[in-house]
Write an enzyme that holds these catalytic residues in place. Sequence first.
Site, short mmCIF file in Angstrom:
data_model
loop_
_atom_site.label_atom_id
_atom_site.label_comp_id
_atom_site.label_asym_id
_atom_site.label_seq_id
_atom_site.Cartn_x
_atom_site.Cartn_y
_atom_site.Cartn_z
N GLY A 1 -15.07 -12.13 7.46
CA GLY A 1 -14.50 -10.92 8.20
C GLY A 1 -14.84 -9.65 7.80
O GLY A 1 -15.57 -9.41 6.95
N GLY B 1 -6.11 -11.32 -5.36
CA GLY B 1 -6.57 -9.93 -4.68
C GLY B 1 -5.66 -8.67 -5.01
O GLY B 1 -5.99 -7.54 -4.53
N SER C 1 0.77 -1.22 -0.10
CA SER C 1 -0.03 0.05 0.11
C SER C 1 0.96 1.29 0.06
O SER C 1 0.57 2.10 -0.86
CB SER C 1 -0.97 -0.08 1.25
OG SER C 1 -1.97 -1.00 1.11
N ALA D 1 -13.60 -7.45 5.54
CA ALA D 1 -13.48 -7.41 4.07
C ALA D 1 -14.68 -7.96 3.16
O ALA D 1 -15.32 -7.58 2.19
CB ALA D 1 -12.11 -7.46 3.51
N MET E 1 -9.39 -13.09 -1.99
CA MET E 1 -8.86 -11.88 -1.56
C MET E 1 -7.17 -11.72 -1.58
O MET E 1 -6.82 -10.46 -1.35
CB MET E 1 -9.50 -11.52 -0.21
CG MET E 1 -10.94 -11.15 -0.38
SD MET E 1 -11.72 -10.34 1.07
CE MET E 1 -10.61 -10.84 2.43
N GLY F 1 -15.77 -17.43 4.73
CA GLY F 1 -15.07 -16.27 5.58
C GLY F 1 -16.39 -15.22 5.57
O GLY F 1 -16.83 -14.98 4.62
N LYS G 1 -10.39 -3.56 11.71
CA LYS G 1 -11.34 -3.06 11.00
C LYS G 1 -12.65 -2.68 11.67
O LYS G 1 -13.55 -1.90 11.25
CB LYS G 1 -11.65 -3.81 9.60
CG LYS G 1 -10.44 -3.68 8.63
CD LYS G 1 -10.72 -4.45 7.34
CE LYS G 1 -9.70 -4.22 6.33
NZ LYS G 1 -10.09 -4.93 5.15
#
Length: 290
Positions: free
Chosen positions: A132, A251, A22, A134, A228, A130, A71
């Site tokens: 979570g 991802g 990032s 995201a 992802m 999943g 998050k």
Amino acid sequence: MKIDGYTRMAAVIAHPIRHSISPFIHNLAYELTATNAVYLAWDIAEENLESTISQIRTLDMIGANISMPFKQKVFPYLDEVDEMALKIGSVNTIVHRDGKLKGYNTDGIGFFRSLHPAFSIKGKTMVVLGAGGAALAIIAQAIKLGVKQITVFVRKERLTYYQATLEGLEKAFGVSIQLGAIENDQDLQASFDQADLILNATGVGMDGHSLPIGPHLSFPSHAFIADMAYYPAATPFLKLGREQGNRTLNGLGMLFYQAEAAFELMTGKVFPTESVWEALTTEYRQLVCD
């Protein structure tokens, strides 16, 4: 990039996060848009989350991105939360403006932008492994884009917890979401057989050899198989899809497009999409080859 007394900061906050690309994406975007800012990776312990978020104000930062496992834990430290992020209970972007911190979630936007134009979720059936932060963002965005049916699989011992979470989403968006145990091969296979999009959002496979499901399970030939994770480039889940002749996607695109949306929220500027994507793919090829 020139760093001076007017340079502002942004960061991605998570644990672990040192491996993140990032900073490469955002710092290049700052450079190309003449934004006097620098973007860092902050790897912190959970007990330091509150003090870390407070530094966004104290240091007059542009904002921050939030990744796992924070998050769903940053809400108490924000002044305001965007409606979508509030509904899904997950924030991945914090914008600092006029002394206030506002939370957003760009994960769902990023995921479906990465699929476009190869795949449209409208009127389709989706299976998510999943649940979570995201994954919830992706589910919410799928609903917004007109998905027909969603089934989510989680570990058996987490069924009760996620039942409550998904009931909240059902109430917020007025849809029905099916939930099952990922250990139940019969239910998995039955859902796969009807699926147009199958997404691994568990994180299992980032080690390069683990599968979130049994290798004996099969995908319908028309299904799009997505993961992802962006490292390794082809997770075992994606390899299973390729072996069966399915279209697959990792991802990297999701990471890129959620960063695009986050950049524009933080800076108010247009993200230089083509230039950053070209540079990122070059950097990524080197990363996965090392």
